[in-house]
Design a protein around this motif. Structure first.
Motif, PDB file in Angstrom:
ATOM      1  N   TYR A   1      15.054 -93.425 -60.908  1.00 29.09           N
ATOM      2  CA  TYR A   1      14.501 -92.499 -59.804  1.00 29.09           C
ATOM      3  C   TYR A   1      14.128 -91.393 -60.487  1.00 29.09           C
ATOM      4  CZ  TYR A   1      17.537 -95.422 -56.697  1.00 29.09           C
ATOM      5  OH  TYR A   1      18.252 -96.684 -56.118  1.00 29.09           O
ATOM      6  N   ALA A   2      12.961 -90.950 -59.929  1.00 27.97           N
ATOM      7  CA  ALA A   2      12.136 -89.851 -60.142  1.00 27.97           C
ATOM      8  C   ALA A   2      13.207 -88.629 -60.178  1.00 27.97           C
ATOM      9  CB  ALA A   2      10.847 -89.521 -59.877  1.00 27.97           C
ATOM     10  N   ASP A   3      12.856 -87.762 -61.195  1.00 26.77           N
ATOM     11  CA  ASP A   3      13.900 -86.242 -61.060  1.00 26.77           C
ATOM     12  C   ASP A   3      15.222 -86.381 -60.859  1.00 26.77           C
ATOM     13  OD1 ASP A   3      11.318 -85.273 -61.671  1.00 26.77           O
ATOM     14  OD2 ASP A   3      11.067 -84.379 -59.693  1.00 26.77           O
ATOM     15  N   VAL A   4      15.930 -87.508 -61.439  1.00 24.35           N
ATOM     16  CA  VAL A   4      17.288 -87.512 -61.596  1.00 24.35           C
ATOM     17  C   VAL A   4      17.731 -87.077 -62.988  1.00 24.35           C
ATOM     18  CG1 VAL A   4      17.550 -89.245 -59.841  1.00 24.35           C
ATOM     19  CG2 VAL A   4      17.505 -89.867 -62.268  1.00 24.35           C
TER      20      VAL A   4
ATOM     21  N   SER B   1      14.973-100.069 -60.836  1.00 24.90           N
ATOM     22  CA  SER B   1      14.039 -99.004 -61.486  1.00 24.90           C
ATOM     23  C   SER B   1      12.696 -99.605 -61.246  1.00 24.90           C
ATOM     24  CB  SER B   1      14.475 -98.804 -62.904  1.00 24.90           C
ATOM     25  OG  SER B   1      13.761 -97.807 -63.634  1.00 24.90           O
ATOM     26  N   HIS B   2      11.698 -98.588 -62.014  1.00 24.23           N
ATOM     27  CA  HIS B   2      10.182 -98.948 -62.008  1.00 24.23           C
ATOM     28  C   HIS B   2       9.768 -98.813 -63.237  1.00 24.23           C
ATOM     29  CE1 HIS B   2       6.154 -98.604 -60.795  1.00 24.23           C
ATOM     30  NE2 HIS B   2       6.214 -98.920 -59.666  1.00 24.23           N
ATOM     31  N   ASP B   3       8.633 -99.671 -63.474  1.00 20.41           N
ATOM     32  CA  ASP B   3       8.100 -99.514 -64.883  1.00 20.41           C
ATOM     33  C   ASP B   3       7.856 -98.431 -65.501  1.00 20.41           C
ATOM     34  OD1 ASP B   3       8.394-102.202 -64.673  1.00 20.41           O
ATOM     35  OD2 ASP B   3       6.061-102.802 -64.548  1.00 20.41           O
ATOM     36  N   SER B   4       7.156 -97.653 -64.391  1.00 16.85           N
ATOM     37  CA  SER B   4       6.633 -96.051 -64.777  1.00 16.85           C
ATOM     38  C   SER B   4       7.678 -95.214 -64.896  1.00 16.85           C
ATOM     39  CB  SER B   4       5.814 -95.525 -63.444  1.00 16.85           C
ATOM     40  OG  SER B   4       6.622 -95.203 -62.396  1.00 16.85           O
TER      41      SER B   4
ATOM     42  N   PHE C   1      12.693 -94.268 -55.920  1.00 13.26           N
ATOM     43  CA  PHE C   1      11.871 -92.974 -55.391  1.00 13.26           C
ATOM     44  C   PHE C   1      11.080 -92.580 -56.721  1.00 13.26           C
ATOM     45  CE2 PHE C   1      11.656 -88.151 -55.055  1.00 13.26           C
ATOM     46  CZ  PHE C   1      11.289 -88.254 -53.842  1.00 13.26           C
ATOM     47  N   LEU C   2       9.649 -92.289 -56.386  1.00 12.27           N
ATOM     48  CA  LEU C   2       8.877 -91.638 -57.470  1.00 12.27           C
ATOM     49  C   LEU C   2       8.200 -90.542 -56.967  1.00 12.27           C
ATOM     50  CD1 LEU C   2       7.027 -95.253 -58.165  1.00 12.27           C
ATOM     51  CD2 LEU C   2       8.869 -94.400 -59.166  1.00 12.27           C
ATOM     52  N   ILE C   3       7.541 -89.744 -57.966  1.00 16.89           N
ATOM     53  CA  ILE C   3       6.880 -88.687 -57.571  1.00 16.89           C
ATOM     54  C   ILE C   3       5.320 -88.928 -57.866  1.00 16.89           C
ATOM     55  CG2 ILE C   3       6.422 -86.361 -58.386  1.00 16.89           C
ATOM     56  CD1 ILE C   3       9.234 -86.736 -56.948  1.00 16.89           C
ATOM     57  N   ARG C   4       4.613 -88.609 -56.903  1.00 16.40           N
ATOM     58  CA  ARG C   4       3.182 -88.680 -57.076  1.00 16.40           C
ATOM     59  C   ARG C   4       2.553 -87.648 -57.872  1.00 16.40           C
ATOM     60  NH1 ARG C   4       3.713 -88.755 -51.003  1.00 16.40           N
ATOM     61  NH2 ARG C   4       3.737 -91.011 -50.156  1.00 16.40           N
ATOM     62  N   PRO C   5       1.233 -87.868 -58.185  1.00 20.16           N
ATOM     63  CA  PRO C   5       0.504 -86.819 -58.930  1.00 20.16           C
ATOM     64  C   PRO C   5       0.215 -85.433 -58.554  1.00 20.16           C
ATOM     65  CG  PRO C   5      -0.526 -88.951 -59.369  1.00 20.16           C
ATOM     66  CD  PRO C   5       0.592 -89.295 -58.220  1.00 20.16           C
ATOM     67  N   ASP C   6       0.298 -85.472 -56.822  1.00 19.05           N
ATOM     68  CA  ASP C   6       0.353 -84.189 -56.453  1.00 19.05           C
ATOM     69  C   ASP C   6       1.800 -83.688 -55.932  1.00 19.05           C
ATOM     70  OD1 ASP C   6       1.440 -85.866 -54.147  1.00 19.05           O
ATOM     71  OD2 ASP C   6       0.008 -85.593 -52.886  1.00 19.05           O
TER      72      ASP C   6
ATOM     73  N   ASP D   1      19.392 -81.586 -42.815  1.00 15.43           N
ATOM     74  CA  ASP D   1      17.990 -82.062 -42.772  1.00 15.43           C
ATOM     75  C   ASP D   1      17.389 -83.150 -43.519  1.00 15.43           C
ATOM     76  OD1 ASP D   1      15.263 -82.030 -42.413  1.00 15.43           O
ATOM     77  OD2 ASP D   1      14.845 -79.888 -43.168  1.00 15.43           O
ATOM     78  N   LYS D   2      17.379 -84.393 -42.849  1.00 17.75           N
ATOM     79  CA  LYS D   2      17.273 -85.679 -43.577  1.00 17.75           C
ATOM     80  C   LYS D   2      15.994 -85.651 -44.502  1.00 17.75           C
ATOM     81  CE  LYS D   2      20.159 -88.521 -40.761  1.00 17.75           C
ATOM     82  NZ  LYS D   2      20.050 -89.644 -39.789  1.00 17.75           N
ATOM     83  N   ALA D   3      14.800 -84.984 -43.958  1.00  9.48           N
ATOM     84  CA  ALA D   3      13.627 -84.956 -44.597  1.00  9.48           C
ATOM     85  C   ALA D   3      13.592 -83.874 -46.021  1.00  9.48           C
ATOM     86  CB  ALA D   3      12.700 -83.803 -43.619  1.00  9.48           C
ATOM     87  N   THR D   4      15.088 -83.328 -46.381  1.00 12.17           N
ATOM     88  CA  THR D   4      15.060 -82.813 -47.408  1.00 12.17           C
ATOM     89  C   THR D   4      16.033 -83.449 -48.492  1.00 12.17           C
ATOM     90  OG1 THR D   4      16.731 -81.153 -46.797  1.00 12.17           O
ATOM     91  CG2 THR D   4      14.434 -80.421 -46.413  1.00 12.17           C
ATOM     92  N   PHE D   5      16.377 -84.568 -48.207  1.00 11.70           N
ATOM     93  CA  PHE D   5      17.462 -85.157 -48.868  1.00 11.70           C
ATOM     94  C   PHE D   5      16.978 -85.468 -50.440  1.00 11.70           C
ATOM     95  CE2 PHE D   5      20.354 -87.590 -45.497  1.00 11.70           C
ATOM     96  CZ  PHE D   5      21.016 -86.259 -45.049  1.00 11.70           C
ATOM     97  N   TYR D   6      15.687 -85.933 -50.422  1.00 10.92           N
ATOM     98  CA  TYR D   6      15.148 -86.383 -51.748  1.00 10.92           C
ATOM     99  C   TYR D   6      14.022 -85.663 -52.216  1.00 10.92           C
ATOM    100  CZ  TYR D   6      18.312 -90.268 -50.141  1.00 10.92           C
ATOM    101  OH  TYR D   6      19.074 -90.930 -49.561  1.00 10.92           O
ATOM    102  N   GLY D   7      14.231 -84.972 -53.425  1.00 12.74           N
ATOM    103  CA  GLY D   7      12.995 -83.848 -53.900  1.00 12.74           C
ATOM    104  C   GLY D   7      12.957 -82.754 -53.261  1.00 12.74           C
ATOM    105  N   GLY D   8      11.920 -81.976 -53.785  1.00  9.21           N
ATOM    106  CA  GLY D   8      11.658 -80.704 -53.234  1.00  9.21           C
ATOM    107  C   GLY D   8      12.412 -79.358 -53.874  1.00  9.21           C
ATOM    108  N   GLY D   9      12.496 -78.363 -53.321  1.00 12.25           N
ATOM    109  CA  GLY D   9      13.234 -77.163 -53.701  1.00 12.25           C
ATOM    110  C   GLY D   9      14.465 -76.834 -53.267  1.00 12.25           C
ATOM    111  N   ALA D  10      14.554 -75.372 -52.854  1.00 19.62           N
ATOM    112  CA  ALA D  10      15.916 -74.887 -52.568  1.00 19.62           C
ATOM    113  C   ALA D  10      15.929 -75.183 -50.920  1.00 19.62           C
ATOM    114  CB  ALA D  10      15.464 -73.205 -52.283  1.00 19.62           C
ATOM    115  N   LYS D  11      14.999 -75.492 -50.116  1.00 20.98           N
ATOM    116  CA  LYS D  11      14.936 -75.852 -48.743  1.00 20.98           C
ATOM    117  C   LYS D  11      15.726 -77.198 -48.528  1.00 20.98           C
ATOM    118  CE  LYS D  11      12.357 -76.924 -44.594  1.00 20.98           C
ATOM    119  NZ  LYS D  11      13.392 -76.174 -43.471  1.00 20.98           N
ATOM    120  N   GLY D  12      17.030 -77.048 -47.668  1.00 18.17           N
ATOM    121  CA  GLY D  12      17.650 -78.121 -47.386  1.00 18.17           C
ATOM    122  C   GLY D  12      18.774 -78.513 -48.781  1.00 18.17           C
ATOM    123  N   TYR D  13      18.738 -77.635 -49.736  1.00 16.42           N
ATOM    124  CA  TYR D  13      19.589 -77.842 -50.952  1.00 16.42           C
ATOM    125  C   TYR D  13      20.308 -76.712 -51.000  1.00 16.42           C
ATOM    126  CZ  TYR D  13      20.202 -79.432 -55.710  1.00 16.42           C
ATOM    127  OH  TYR D  13      20.742 -79.848 -56.963  1.00 16.42           O
ATOM    128  N   ILE D  14      19.974 -75.418 -51.292  1.00 12.08           N
ATOM    129  CA  ILE D  14      21.033 -74.280 -51.239  1.00 12.08           C
ATOM    130  C   ILE D  14      20.913 -73.266 -50.195  1.00 12.08           C
ATOM    131  CG2 ILE D  14      21.007 -74.548 -53.846  1.00 12.08           C
ATOM    132  CD1 ILE D  14      19.019 -72.173 -54.116  1.00 12.08           C
TER     133      ILE D  14
END
Length: 371
Positions: free
Chosen positions: A65-68, A105-108, A129-134, A352-365
């Motif tokens: 998964y991305a960013d683990v 996993s994913h090839d990338s 879970f992958l991270i897009r270029p944006d 907040d389920k929208a913040t479970f995977y990826g992101g920053g401080a919101k929904g994390y700390i």
């Protein structure tokens, strides 16, 4: 009669209470390095009797998964050292969950864009879970894996050993948890749905459990059994995990673990994150028999249960002796002070389920503590 808030021993670990923070993938470690956010996140939750970190890749190949986070580079170990120091300064105990995802996993995400590895070349009906270029996240189908050659398996066992050694000696963890659940590599070897091998690692239950026991032996020989736990999920369908006969399979696993002096056995009851009464095969799984197989084989480690526990269910499990420890997942996401809230009866924050995977401080700390 024991309560959730009584101290307990789990192998060499002396825990202040019986409430465990379950491993929770949050995808906030770019380049597999835990950063400032992770330091704050884990420190906030140090009142747990034990923190089990989010699953952490033992090698680049083990990442799915991305960013683990990882445990295979100096920056990663240094990042984790900051986390463990913060948790210890706050009076907590923390172990890291060692992870090789296998076919999930994913090839990338793989070294050189190669195929993920697995016991057999059977693609999982699952997503990663992958991270897009944006910078935004997306879930994508897992890639087709390749079957591990028999001569590659000892190297993977050694990867677990080296990761455990580095986790304790360099990153400062109190111990480790082997992730042998939820359809990842060790679980893929255990289950006939994903293991179609005909060599010493496939076919019979004894052969399919061989990798698990080799990993346990390698790690306990390196850091000691009293600092080693393991997570199992006998019937979960997570990540396309399947086996028509889970009871004899996991009773065999439990009996084999009983003689190895582990700190604890962490059991996901039912479908991970879903129904507690989920079953595979033609009969319900007997968790009491599973535990009995472990105890009868000499297992003295703490029995840690997980999946859908609230305060009432957890208190009952501990009071009745069905569990020594109870893990809470999503409640810890939204309630850094979960132990205090459970003790005092204060209402819990909703995550907040929208913040479970990826992101920053919101929904994390940024979840509030009780006044």
């Amino acid at each position: 009669m024991a309560t959730l808030f009584d101290p307990v021993k789990a192998g060499d670990l002396s825990l202040a209470n019986r409430i465990v923070m379950a491993p929770l993938t949050r995808n906030r470690s770019p380049n597999a390095v835990p950063g400032d956010l992770s330091v704050t996140y884990y420190r906030q939750r140090a009142s747990a009797g034990l923190i089990v970190t989010e699953a952490t890749a033992i090698t680049h190949q083990g990442q799915g998964y991305a960013d683990v986070p990882g445990l295979y580079g100096p920056d990663q170990l240094a990042g984790w050292r900051r986390v463990t120091d913060a948790v210890h300064e706050a009076g907590g105990k923390i172990v890291v969950q060692l992870w090789h995802v296998g076919r999930i996993s994913h090839d990338s995400l793989q070294p050189g864009g190669g195929k993920p590895v697995a016991p057999s070349a059977v693609r999982a009906k699952s997503k990663t879970f992958l991270i897009r270029p944006d910078g935004s996240g997306e879930f994508a189908e897992t890639s087709e894996p390749r079957a591990l050659e028999a001569n590659e398996i000892p190297g993977i066992v050694d990867d677990y050993r080296r990761a455990a050694k580095a986790a304790v000696e360099q990153a400062g963890f109190d111990g480790i948890e082997i992730h042998a659940a939820n359809g990842y590599l060790i679980d893929q070897f255990l289950r006939s749905g994903s293991n179609h091998r005909t060599d010493a690692y496939g076919g019979s239950i004894e052969n399919r459990a061989r990798l698990l026991f080799e990993v346990v032996e390698a790690i306990t020989g390196e850091i000691g059994a009293g600092r080693t736990g393991i997570r199992l999920s006998p019937v979960t369908p997570a990540n396309d995990a399947s086996d028509p006969e889970p009871q004899p399979l996991f009773d065999h696993v439990a009996a084999g673990l009983g003689s190895r002096g582990l700190a604890y056995v962490h059991v996901v009851e039912g479908a991970t994150g879903g129904a507690r009464d989920f079953q595979q095969g033609d009969r319900p799984f007997d968790y009491a028999a599973f535990k009995t197989a472990y105890r009868q084989a000499g297992g003295q480690g703490a029995w840690l249960v997980n999946n859908g526990y609230d305060k009432e269910l957890a208190e009952k499990a501990v009071a009745e002796g069905r569990a020594d420890l109870v893990a809470f997942g999503k409640p810890f996401i939204a309630n850094p002070d979960l132990v205090g809230r459970l003790r005092s009866g204060v209402a819990l924050n909703e995550p907040d389920k929208a913040t479970f995977y990826g992101g920053g401080a919101k929904g994390y700390i940024d979840y509030p503590t009780a006044a």
